[in-house]
Design a protein around this motif. Sequence first.
Motif, mmCIF file in Angstrom:
data_model
loop_
_atom_site.group_PDB
_atom_site.id
_atom_site.type_symbol
_atom_site.label_atom_id
_atom_site.label_comp_id
_atom_site.label_asym_id
_atom_site.label_seq_id
_atom_site.Cartn_x
_atom_site.Cartn_y
_atom_site.Cartn_z
ATOM 1 N N GLY A 150 0.826 -1.204 0.000
ATOM 2 C CA GLY A 150 0.000 0.000 0.000
ATOM 3 C C GLY A 150 0.855 1.246 0.000
ATOM 4 O O GLY A 150 2.030 1.215 0.386
ATOM 5 N N THR A 151 0.276 2.351 -0.433
ATOM 6 C CA THR A 151 0.997 3.623 -0.467
ATOM 7 C C THR A 151 0.021 4.760 -0.204
ATOM 8 O O THR A 151 -1.150 4.685 -0.582
ATOM 9 N N GLU A 152 0.494 5.801 0.470
ATOM 10 C CA GLU A 152 -0.381 6.918 0.833
ATOM 11 C C GLU A 152 0.427 8.191 1.033
ATOM 12 O O GLU A 152 1.551 8.152 1.542
ATOM 13 N N ALA A 153 -0.149 9.316 0.630
ATOM 14 C CA ALA A 153 0.491 10.621 0.841
ATOM 15 C C ALA A 153 -0.598 11.677 0.912
ATOM 16 O O ALA A 153 -0.858 12.393 -0.053
ATOM 17 N N ALA A 154 -1.248 11.772 2.050
ATOM 18 C CA ALA A 154 -2.392 12.685 2.194
ATOM 19 C C ALA A 154 -2.146 13.788 3.204
ATOM 20 O O ALA A 154 -3.087 14.439 3.653
ATOM 21 N N VAL A 155 -0.871 14.021 3.574
ATOM 22 C CA VAL A 155 -0.589 15.116 4.508
ATOM 23 C C VAL A 155 -0.502 16.415 3.706
ATOM 24 O O VAL A 155 0.567 16.982 3.452
ATOM 25 N N ILE A 156 -1.654 16.875 3.262
ATOM 26 C CA ILE A 156 -1.815 18.127 2.527
ATOM 27 C C ILE A 156 -3.073 18.787 3.088
ATOM 28 O O ILE A 156 -3.847 18.151 3.812
ATOM 29 N N PRO A 157 -3.312 20.062 2.789
ATOM 30 C CA PRO A 157 -4.489 20.732 3.358
ATOM 31 C C PRO A 157 -5.798 19.982 3.126
ATOM 32 O O PRO A 157 -6.625 19.864 4.039
ATOM 33 N N THR A 158 -6.007 19.457 1.917
ATOM 34 C CA THR A 158 -7.248 18.738 1.624
ATOM 35 C C THR A 158 -7.374 17.479 2.469
ATOM 36 O O THR A 158 -8.444 17.183 3.023
ATOM 37 N N GLY A 159 -6.296 16.718 2.573
ATOM 38 C CA GLY A 159 -6.331 15.476 3.328
ATOM 39 C C GLY A 159 -6.532 15.697 4.811
ATOM 40 O O GLY A 159 -7.420 15.090 5.436
ATOM 41 N N VAL A 160 -5.721 16.574 5.394
ATOM 42 C CA VAL A 160 -5.838 16.845 6.829
ATOM 43 C C VAL A 160 -7.183 17.481 7.142
ATOM 44 O O VAL A 160 -7.874 17.099 8.094
ATOM 45 N N GLY A 161 -7.580 18.446 6.321
ATOM 46 C CA GLY A 161 -8.861 19.120 6.541
ATOM 47 C C GLY A 161 -10.029 18.164 6.431
ATOM 48 O O GLY A 161 -11.003 18.247 7.203
ATOM 49 N N GLY A 162 -9.957 17.220 5.487
ATOM 50 C CA GLY A 162 -11.037 16.255 5.320
ATOM 51 C C GLY A 162 -11.184 15.339 6.525
ATOM 52 O O GLY A 162 -12.301 15.056 6.970
ATOM 53 N N PHE A 163 -10.045 14.882 7.073
ATOM 54 C CA PHE A 163 -10.119 14.017 8.247
ATOM 55 C C PHE A 163 -10.570 14.789 9.493
ATOM 56 O O PHE A 163 -11.240 14.239 10.367
#
Length: 472
Positions: free
Chosen positions: A269-282
């Motif tokens: 698996g792979t993931e890279a969501a530490v961006i404004p959209t990702g953090v804000g969504g969580f």
Amino acid sequence: MSGFACASSCGLIFKSKESERNVVSLFQYNGLRAVESIRLGAIRCNPKSSISTSAAKCGRIKAMASPTVSAPKREKDPKKRIVITGMGLVSVFGNDIDMFYNKLLEGVSGISPIDRFDASEFSVRFAGQIRNFSSKGYIDGKNDRRLDDCWRYCLVAGKRALEDASLGQEVLETMDRTRIGVLVGSGMGGITAFSNGVEALIQKGYKKITPFFIPYSITNMGSALLAIDTGLMGPNYSISTACATANYCFYAAANHIRRGEADIMVAGGTEAAVIPTGVGGFIACRALSQRNDEPERASRPWDKDRDGFVIGEGSGVLIMESLEHAMKRGANIIAEYLGGAVTCDAHHMTDPRSDGLGVSSCIIKSLEDAGVAPEEVNYVNAHATSTLAGDLAEVNAIKKVFKNTSDIKMNGTKVRNLFTTQSFTGCLSSWHRKGHRAAVVCSARLPSAFSRSRRDERKFDCNFVESLQLRI
């Protein structure tokens, strides 16, 4: 909501006293007891194969005795038995397996304040953010600049796993690459590429959207790019099942080998969501811990004061191979995959069933598929979201399956390649995320460094951990 469970045990290659004649034995384990030895005569043995796993170079691992039980029937056909022959990762601790493992044993935390973007106005301002990442030697300069981090992490982890399995490009060119597949999934995909494309549309119009917007956003691109770079022509696709993504990939990859459709599968698996959209969504989902004043202690599975998980990023990839194929090429065998199962809660988008039925049924089916009795299990790698409902439901499920938990070590994990805790690395949604659940049951040895709490002021809720020996 979906769930996955797999059971695995150590299948280790040892050089015998007759190593001068290139005779090798594969020991099959019942719990931690060797119950059978298969003679593998006249097999070329990799020089590093005297024991398994790169972790053997690190801290000494102490085993815990398993009760003597009569195990269910297990797979004997070497074409259908599946072993792990390589590992690769990208993490907050770098891309080296040994360094990663040592950092975990030392109790070093990789969680820190976010500095990739201005998070000062966010209610959550910390994560397992990767810094100083380098893809040198694995991705050419042009593609490195274009790719979403999600795919950069995937390519590096995948190629490092192939190298760890002694499957470098020169070796691959001598093999039948139509028999080698890639199955690397992602929960979020190229979310940076997607966010940038939407921003370009809104601010400049559709003509300013890059032609790479769609290709670098969709979740199957990690598997596709890795196959293109290495020439692997076997089964190739991705799975996206939130927290259980990589585990689903392992399960599906194993079945491709069992059915004879591939000899080797590159899975993870792979993931890279530490961006404004990702953090804000969580944050909007109310899933993240908000302990901005003590980020290293924010993930608190089974703690009375738990308030959510910590987002992280990275990639983890395994090389899964049929035992027959691995023996023929003299591969270093790290472990053996015994079986798995998939289930669905059919309950809610994020909240688990309070009785943990989806989890317990998945574990039971997995154990049946693997031929492992519940009494053989001495280590549980829990989902442990550090959420109020999730932790309680999971413990209820574990207590339902394993009637006697007095000899079971249980660890709260988020990014699981070895013995990782979320407080060290953050949550990768491709491995685990609130809602979808994955339970990994194995007869692995537990590092002694994790046999006691590394945190002060633990306040366990005795209402639901009463009979479990938790080691966090």
